[in-house]
Design an enzyme around this catalytic site. Sequence first.
Site, PDB file in Angstrom:
ATOM      1  N   ASN A 164     -11.272  -5.575   4.904  1.00 49.57           N
ATOM      2  CA  ASN A 164     -11.022  -4.672   6.038  1.00 49.57           C
ATOM      3  C   ASN A 164     -11.794  -3.377   5.877  1.00 49.57           C
ATOM      4  O   ASN A 164     -12.026  -2.908   4.768  1.00 49.57           O
ATOM      5  CB  ASN A 164      -9.517  -4.425   6.199  1.00 49.57           C
ATOM      6  CG  ASN A 164      -9.049  -3.206   5.419  1.00 49.57           C
ATOM      7  OD1 ASN A 164      -9.152  -2.068   5.888  1.00 49.57           O
ATOM      8  ND2 ASN A 164      -8.554  -3.439   4.205  1.00 49.57           N
ATOM      9  N   PHE A 197      -8.296   4.040   8.584  1.00 51.75           N
ATOM     10  CA  PHE A 197      -7.102   4.844   8.913  1.00 51.75           C
ATOM     11  C   PHE A 197      -6.892   4.991  10.421  1.00 51.75           C
ATOM     12  O   PHE A 197      -6.664   6.097  10.924  1.00 51.75           O
ATOM     13  CB  PHE A 197      -7.171   6.241   8.281  1.00 51.75           C
ATOM     14  CG  PHE A 197      -7.056   6.292   6.785  1.00 51.75           C
ATOM     15  CD1 PHE A 197      -6.668   5.184   6.041  1.00 51.75           C
ATOM     16  CD2 PHE A 197      -7.337   7.467   6.099  1.00 51.75           C
ATOM     17  CE1 PHE A 197      -6.567   5.248   4.658  1.00 51.75           C
ATOM     18  CE2 PHE A 197      -7.237   7.545   4.718  1.00 51.75           C
ATOM     19  CZ  PHE A 197      -6.859   6.435   4.002  1.00 51.75           C
ATOM     20  N   SER A 201      -8.543   4.526  -0.490  1.00 52.54           N
ATOM     21  CA  SER A 201      -9.084   3.599   0.507  1.00 52.54           C
ATOM     22  C   SER A 201     -10.600   3.742   0.531  1.00 52.54           C
ATOM     23  O   SER A 201     -11.114   4.850   0.521  1.00 52.54           O
ATOM     24  CB  SER A 201      -8.517   3.913   1.889  1.00 52.54           C
ATOM     25  OG  SER A 201      -7.197   3.469   1.958  1.00 52.54           O
ATOM     26  N   ASN A 208     -12.585   3.051   2.956  1.00 49.74           N
ATOM     27  CA  ASN A 208     -13.155   3.073   4.303  1.00 49.74           C
ATOM     28  C   ASN A 208     -13.180   4.440   4.976  1.00 49.74           C
ATOM     29  O   ASN A 208     -13.507   4.543   6.146  1.00 49.74           O
ATOM     30  CB  ASN A 208     -12.387   2.080   5.184  1.00 49.74           C
ATOM     31  CG  ASN A 208     -12.429   0.683   4.592  1.00 49.74           C
ATOM     32  OD1 ASN A 208     -13.485   0.205   4.201  1.00 49.74           O
ATOM     33  ND2 ASN A 208     -11.275   0.048   4.477  1.00 49.74           N
ATOM     34  N   THR A 209     -12.796   5.465   4.243  1.00 48.95           N
ATOM     35  CA  THR A 209     -12.957   6.838   4.733  1.00 48.95           C
ATOM     36  C   THR A 209     -13.962   7.483   3.792  1.00 48.95           C
ATOM     37  O   THR A 209     -13.691   7.612   2.589  1.00 48.95           O
ATOM     38  CB  THR A 209     -11.607   7.600   4.707  1.00 48.95           C
ATOM     39  OG1 THR A 209     -10.729   6.973   5.645  1.00 48.95           O
ATOM     40  CG2 THR A 209     -11.784   9.062   5.078  1.00 48.95           C
ATOM     41  N   LYS A 268      -1.821   6.561  -5.146  1.00 44.52           N
ATOM     42  CA  LYS A 268      -2.380   5.205  -5.115  1.00 44.52           C
ATOM     43  C   LYS A 268      -3.851   5.259  -5.522  1.00 44.52           C
ATOM     44  O   LYS A 268      -4.641   6.001  -4.926  1.00 44.52           O
ATOM     45  CB  LYS A 268      -2.237   4.614  -3.718  1.00 44.52           C
ATOM     46  CG  LYS A 268      -2.647   3.143  -3.645  1.00 44.52           C
ATOM     47  CD  LYS A 268      -2.167   2.522  -2.361  1.00 44.52           C
ATOM     48  CE  LYS A 268      -2.612   1.073  -2.236  1.00 44.52           C
ATOM     49  NZ  LYS A 268      -2.185   0.490  -0.957  1.00 44.52           N
ATOM     50  N   ASN A 278      -5.371  -0.192  -4.831  1.00 43.70           N
ATOM     51  CA  ASN A 278      -5.829  -0.398  -3.464  1.00 43.70           C
ATOM     52  C   ASN A 278      -6.832  -1.564  -3.448  1.00 43.70           C
ATOM     53  O   ASN A 278      -7.004  -2.257  -4.453  1.00 43.70           O
ATOM     54  CB  ASN A 278      -6.470   0.896  -2.944  1.00 43.70           C
ATOM     55  CG  ASN A 278      -6.230   1.105  -1.463  1.00 43.70           C
ATOM     56  OD1 ASN A 278      -6.419   0.176  -0.675  1.00 43.70           O
ATOM     57  ND2 ASN A 278      -5.813   2.296  -1.079  1.00 43.70           N
TER      58      ASN A 278
END
Length: 365
Positions: free
Chosen positions: A118, A122, A183, A185-186, A226, A255
Amino acid sequence: MLYTYLLKPMFFKMDPEKAHHVVIDGLATGSKIPGMTGLMNAMYGVSESPELRTELLGLKFPHPIGLAAGLDKNGKAPDGFSSIGFGFAEVGTVTPKGQAGNDLPRLFRLPADEALINRMGFNNEGADAMAASLSKRKINRIPIAVNIGKNKNTPNELAHEDYQSCIRSLYDHGDFFVVNISSPNTQGLRDLQHGDELRKLLVTVMDEMKAQAVARKAIPKQVMVKIAPDMSEEQLEHTVNTIVECGVAGIIATNTTLSREGLTHANASQAGGMSGKPLRDRSTEVIASVYRYTGGRMPIIGSGGIFTAQDAYDKIRAGASMVEVYTALIYKGPGLLRELTNGLKECLRKDGYRNIAEAVGADHR
Ligand SMILES: Cc1cc2nc3c(=O)[nH]c(=O)nc-3n(C[C@H](O)[C@H](O)[C@H](O)COP(=O)(O)O)c2cc1C
């Protein structure tokens, strides 16, 4: 049965993100219909047992298997997740302001590998919308963790203000909080895991938690951080030490990963974070390292590739006090909770432990 033979084939024909919305909306709407939570509980709920009851962070959990962050990004369906047998649920990641996330498509199935990739970024409706959703909860059977992050447009120098703002909006609505700095993806988010940026962020978070508690004349709720699975041992040790020094209560490991090791499906070339079976062993390794670096004194929640009770038990023996699932729920459906809880009891029995607490970190002894 219902999931394997009816729902899963239907969901797997749909676009993955669309299927995701159907599940969340279905659980959110379903749990508002009189009698539905009782029905869901009868079909999938997990009965309490002394072996699995867990106390952590000053909270009581019916069992140690929770929902990982990212499925219920807006806190819309905690009553539904509680009714299908989860021991706790992590909602979010939420950011101060709502944001759209990355362009579609951004969620990919890799069935041959029992994995997902993915790059959601966010997507969420913002902290105030989550507070409104969570205030409508009717069932308080399980603790809720609120996972917080920063908006895409907030530069890292000001990231601490975003986390602070989320705490201010959501303090009353979470039982504990998770600082998500892992994460993939940021852009730049994972840089917050290191050095002065991490310290500055965590000091702000802990001060805000204290301020909120003082205003309510209560003891502060607990915070976990996390972390990513893609750090070297040296980086990991440094990050863990900073987290401990800042007075954070615990660590969620891990994560999703940027690694593509072990994948065979064509979607392996998609950009984003990979979750599911191929992440399992790496996340267990990170749990074991965190346990070692903290001398077993810091609560760990394990996340990554849990599909079977043995997978969950391996993480507990490596040092996790509780675990979370996401990808296996997509592949196996809600029957997973009974499978994992019954299987865990069997694992404990085989090793002669009376409860989960006795098995935590067993591999280090
Ligand atoms: C589609 C998707 C979205 C996710 N979104 C988030 C998120 O918003 N925040 C977060 O901390 N983790 C997020 N995760 C990571 C999961 O919480 C979990 O840590 C990871 O998927 C590993 O567990 P699993 O192998 O059981 O899925 C997401 C995972 C997936 C698959």
